[in-house]
Design an enzyme around this catalytic site. Structure first.
Site, PDB file in Angstrom:
ATOM      1  N   SER A   1       1.225  -1.239   0.330  1.00 50.53           N
ATOM      2  CA  SER A   1      -0.491  -0.031   0.292  1.00 50.53           C
ATOM      3  C   SER A   1       0.552   1.460  -0.094  1.00 50.53           C
ATOM      4  O   SER A   1       0.379   2.601   0.099  1.00 50.53           O
ATOM      5  CB  SER A   1      -0.758  -0.206   1.217  1.00 50.53           C
TER       6      SER A   1
ATOM      7  N   HIS B   1     -14.627  -0.672   2.542  1.00 49.46           N
ATOM      8  CA  HIS B   1     -14.963   0.772   3.285  1.00 49.46           C
ATOM      9  C   HIS B   1     -16.134   2.155   2.675  1.00 49.46           C
ATOM     10  O   HIS B   1     -15.867   2.989   3.401  1.00 49.46           O
ATOM     11  CB  HIS B   1     -13.972   1.283   2.352  1.00 49.46           C
TER      12      HIS B   1
ATOM     13  N   CYS C   1      -7.429   1.318   1.411  1.00 48.59           N
ATOM     14  CA  CYS C   1      -9.129   1.035   0.347  1.00 48.59           C
ATOM     15  C   CYS C   1      -8.038   0.718  -0.605  1.00 48.59           C
ATOM     16  O   CYS C   1      -7.544   1.114  -1.347  1.00 48.59           O
ATOM     17  CB  CYS C   1     -10.283   2.477  -0.078  1.00 48.59           C
TER      18      CYS C   1
END
Lengths: 637, 379
Positions: free
Chosen positions: A318, A361, A374
């Site tokens: 991420s 989310h 997300c």
């Protein structure tokens, strides 16, 4: 009659003799007058030998002048065969005074057999002062034995800089094969060259140039006297941009985790700390490492010999999302305020791509997408922006770029585009590949150094380049500050603001690793990268928790961050191999290291969240104790 | 005029004999020996030990031997020449059976107080015996085959004994000195012509036979000849001596590199620098001028020996003095040719200069004979 005959014969004989004397005189004239110059030259060649004098190797310091590599006098005991007489009995006597291993003795005896009797042969190296004293006192009983002083390379920070500074060792045949037209100095017996790290990569600066002396030698090669001497040039001293105290702290903080941390000064690219753990004591290699020690290092699954900061490449996970977001913003294809609905997955060309949060989310905008990491937001972004734009942005921010940093085995990593896959695999790039890449998985690979540079570039908007060597012999090296990347400042601000929310908003993934001190607020991003393909069955049966997996199949934990938020000074990257979730395993390390760097000392507890202070206090005390201990890793090895 | 008719009435007697020595010869011998001391001092790196000092002592002893021999009338030496020759042969036999081995050859015999080299002694006793033989032999028989064969045997016997030691240098000296003496005594030239022709024929045969089925020498012997003819072909092996020797000589130039400045000898590049190759040190340090001077001194020694040979009237004195001159000439001519690369390395010392006891004593005794002939000549 007889008398006359004798006289005539005598005259003939005398004439013959006179002829021979004349021939001798002519021959003498031919050799000594006609060919004199030629023979004079041959005589000079006979007697004059050029001997090299090894230059003193340059030393290394950290940014504050703390010594990282130095030459200290070392004592060795040598023996001259012709002076010793009965070599075996003298060695026998000597071994009663000091410890001589059987290997030492065998090696010395073998060397003695090979070399002329007047050459001193080293019996044992790195002898203590006490041993030298004992040998000196008993010198009359030890003919031919002399204590000698030489220089030995010593790394006083021990294991802290093993991967950075590296170590030296004697020139091997392999080394000579690697070098085209090797310098004569390399043939000096026992000459040492850099093998790893800066020692190896900046060998050119550190070695210096050899001096020479012209000596007169006799027929057996013994030096009779020195005729002239030309001093060589000692190697250059290097000042590294690293902070030895910070590096020491980082190594201690990492302990025996298989992890790496890079701290970069965003203003000039100076690498303040670049630590790979576990580590080893480079001094062992200078002395000649034992087989057992070496095997312990190579067989350790945590790979202490690898320099993970530059050599290790990991899926950035991420932490790559800033790059993707930046690519979308710069291309004008996304708006920070637009939201994407996250139901927990996204269908991409018939295949379901999951968000890490199975429940989804809900509606997320750019800031939420980074704060809560997300995945679905980025699958959607990938479809809009396309891989080539994302790949180009990755390269602009330093991913997939090989930095010119003098450490061993610096990896390029990989930030692929469509052409890359076609070129290397002969396959077309699929949309699914983009969906994987955009969350830092799939083909994406980055080193911790690249992640730190990426963070520094996002924090400054300039093309910061890492700089390890700050100055050579006092001459400041080119700054790594870099020029503007030409990125839209507004877009950068959006990304930074989102990264700030990661560490400072209650629902941010690294909220627990926030810095309380207002002057030193940190922005960051966590990452958790998978090292295995998660099968559909696993997904169906629910999440398998990391700690239930064998170590080498657990996720890598990552964290990147910069601080202070308002006026960035440092960028940090943390990768804990198979450490689990980034927010749990990596972010706390990033925060602790960042605080240590910002305060340039043990940070006050007030900088930590209230609830953590007790635990942090205990940790600080434990680390202090550990750093006072000599060398944990080498003791263990 | 034979020995029995020899008149002694005018010969000096007692210690007065010293005044009648061949003084120019004495001075020359001392001068050359002095050059030797200087060179031995130099090759030892400016030290009297280990060579110069013992050499001076031996020269002192040799000088006394020379005076002793000179004092004794020459006819005494003629009368004992057969005995002297016989003793030499016995000593050579003793060496063959009980001799000490040194430097790869059996040349020495240890008498407890001195290590004697009988082959050196033979050089002078053989000359004495040949001189006595031709003194005794009536002139008309000189060229009769039987009376030629006898002296040839007298020469070949020690020559072969020495060759077996092995000492090629001394055998060559014995052979040529004996031949020279026979030539001087008046043996018909046809004998010499025959020897020379067959000698040349043998050399040609040796070279021609190489590589054929009737090859006369062994392979390694040819190799040695090759090395002599082209020392550069094996600079670190057999050619080493001669290559280094020529470098030393050549680097001396006109006036040399100066006393004790010779790098070749001081740094041990020269082999046998204190014995057979000492001339190279002299030539390196004193150059062409030094080398020619020594050659001149040697030539003068020959000339003054010949002067004595001419001054004496009896055949023994004349022949023995000439024989000694020939032997001495062969010494320095072979040695110098050797170090200058003109002939193969055969191991002949430079007379009066090279380090060595036996040679020194024997040479001094030989000069004693010349003096004796000089003192006891008719006038």
């Amino acid at each position: 009659m007889t008398h006359r005959k004798l006289s005539r014969r005598a005259l003939m004989l005398g004439g013959l003799q006179a002829g021979i004397v004349g021939a001798l005189a002519l021959r003498m004239r031919h050799l000594q007058v006609k060919q004199a110059d030629q023979f004079r030259l041959l005589a000079e060649e006979n007697r004059i030998n050029i001997r090299l004098i090894a230059p003193t190797r340059g030393e290394m310091f950290d940014r504050n002048g703390l010594v990282l590599a130095q030459n200290i006098p070392s004592y060795r005991i040598t023996m001259v065969r012709e002076d010793a007489g009965d070599v075996e009995s003298v060695i026998d006597d000597l071994s009663r005074l000091i410890t001589l291993t059987p290997e030492d003795i065998d090696r010395a005896l073998a060397e003695m057999r090979r070399s002329p009797p007047f050459l001193p042969i080293t019996l044992t190296d790195n002898v203590s002062w006490d041993d030298i004293a004992r040998v000196s006192v008993n010198a009359p009983a030890l003919p031919g034995v002399t204590p000698e002083v030489g220089l030995t390379r010593v790394y006083p920070r021990r294991s802290d800089f093993a991967h950075v500074v590296g170590y030296v060792g004697p020139v091997s045949d392999y080394d000579l094969d690697q070098i085209e037209d090797p310098d004569q100095v390399l043939f000096i017996p026992r000459f040492q060259i850099g093998k790893v790290g800066v020692e190896a990569k900046r060998e050119d600066a550190l070695r210096g140039s050899a001096g020479s002396k012209r000596v007169e030698v006799n027929a057996t090669g013994r030096v009779m006297r020195e005729l002239s001497r030309q001093e060589g040039k000692p190697g250059a001293d290097l000042q590294l941009g690293v902070d030895a105290e910070l590096q020491g702290y980082v190594q201690a903080r990492l302990g025996n985790e298989s992890a790496s941390v890079v701290v970069i000064d965003v203003e000039n690219g100076d690498v303040r700390a670049i630590a790979s753990s576990p580590t080893y004591d480079p001094n062992l290699f200078v002395r000649g490492i034992s087989v057992a020690d070496y095997r312990a290092l190579t067989e350790n699954p945590y790979r202490p010999l690898a320099s993970k900061t530059v050599q290790g490449t990991y899926p950035p996970g991420s932490t790559f999302k800033m790059v993707a977001a930046m690519a979308g913003l710069e291309a004008g294809l996304i708006d920070p305020d637009d939201t994407v609905y996250c139901p927990g997955y996204l269908e991409v060309s018939g295949r379901r791509f999951h968000c890490w949060k199975r429940a989804g989310h809900g509606h997320v905008d750019l800031q939420d997408s980074l704060k809560e990491s997300c995945d679905v937001y980025y699958y959607d972004l990938a479809l809009k922006v396309g891989m080539d734009r994302i790949s180009a942005m990755a390269h602009r921010l330093g991913l997939g770029e090989r930095f010119d940093i003098p450490m061993s085995a610096v990896a390029r990593g990989l930030a692929p585009d469509r052409a890359w896959k076609k070129r290397t695999r002969g396959e077309d790039w699929l949309v699914g590949d983009t969906a994987n890449a955009v969350i830092g998985q799939g083909f994406m690979l980055s080193s911790p150094l690249q992640l730190a540079v990426m963070t520094a570039r996002l924090a400054t908007g300039r093309s910061v380049r890492p700089r390890l060597v700050k100055s050579i012999n006092g001459v400041e090296q080119l700054s790594g500050a870099g020029d503007s990347l030409g990125l839209n400042e507004n877009n950068l601000r959006q990304i930074r603001k989102a990264m700030f929310s990661v560490t400072n908003q209650r629902d941010g993934t690294a909220y627990r690793s926030r810095i309380i001190d207002d002057a030193f607020r940190m922005a960051g991003k966590t990452g958790t990268s998978q090292v295995r393909n998660i099968s559909a069955a696993e997904r169906a049966s629910g999440v398998i928790r990391n700690r239930d997996l064998p170590w080498n199949r657990r996720d890598h934990a990552l964290f990147v961050g910069f601080a202070p938020f308002d006026n960035p000074k440092f960028a940090v990257s943390v990768v804990v191999e198979h450490g689990g979730g980034g927010s749990v395993a990596a972010a706390p390390i990033g925060r602790d290291v960042m605080l240590q760097a910002l305060f340039d000392a043990t940070p006050p507890l007030a900088a930590y969240p209230t609830g953590d202070r007790q635990r942090i206090k205990a940790q600080q005390e434990r680390l202090k104790r550990e750093r006072l201990r000599p060398d944990t890793v080498s003791d263990r090895a | 005029m034979s020995y029995l008719e020899y008149s002694v009435k005018s010969a000096p007697s007692g210690l007065r004999k010293i005044l009648y020595l061949n003084w120019p010869l004495t001075i020359l011998v001392v001068t050359v020996a002095g050059v030797g001391f200087l060179m031995l001092y130099s090759v030892a790196g400016g030290s009297f030990t280990p060579w110069a000092e013992p050499q001076i002592k031996r020269f002192g002893a040799g000088f006394l031997v020379m005076l002793g021999v000179a004092m004794v009338p020459i006819w005494f030496w003629r009368n004992i020449s057969v005995v002297a020759y016989g003793v030499s042969i016995l000593l050579l036999l003793a060496v063959a059976f009980f001799g000490d081995v040194g430097m790869g050859a059996k040349r020495w015999i240890d008498l407890g107080f001195i290590r004697l080299q009988p082959s050196e002694l033979t050089k002078i006793t053989m000359v004495m015996l040949l001189a006595a033989y031709y003194d005794w032999l009536p002139a008309k028989r000189i060229s009769k085959p039987l009376w030629v064969a006898l002296p040839v045997l007298l020469i070949l016997l020690p020559t072969f004994m020495v060759l077996r030691q092995p000492d090629l240098g001394t055998s060559i000296l014995l052979l040529f000195a004996g031949g020279g003496l026979m030539f001087l005594a008046g043996v018909h030239w046809a004998y010499f012509a025959a020897v020379i022709v067959s000698g040349v024929g043998l050399v040609v045969a040796v070279f021609e036979s190489r590589g054929t089925t009737w090859q006369l020498l062994k392979g390694y012997q040819y190799k040695r000849i090759d090395t002599f003819l082209d020392p550069g072909s094996d600079p670190l092996g057999a050619g080493y001596h001669i290559t280094q020797s020529k470098i030393a000589l050549g680097s001396g130039g006109w006036t040399g590199r100066g006393f004790m400045q010779g790098t070749q000898s001081r740094l041990n590049f020269l082999p046998e620098k204190h014995t057979d190759f000492i001339f190279t040190t002299l030539a390196e340090e004193f150059g062409f001028v030094g080398g020619i001077s020594l050659l001149g001194l040697y030539s003068l020694i020959i000339i003054f020996c010949v002067a004595t040979a001419i001054a004496t009237r009896d055949r023994f004195s004349s022949l023995v003095t000439s024989g000694i001159a020939i032997t001495f000439f062969l010494f320095f001519a072979v040695n110098m040719s050797m170090v200058m690369g003109l002939v193969p390395v055969v191991g002949v010392p430079l007379p009066l200069v090279s380090y060595g006891g036996s040679v020194m004593l024997v040479l001094m005794a030989a000069f004693g004979l010349v003096h004796s002939a000089h003192i006891h000549r008719p006038r």
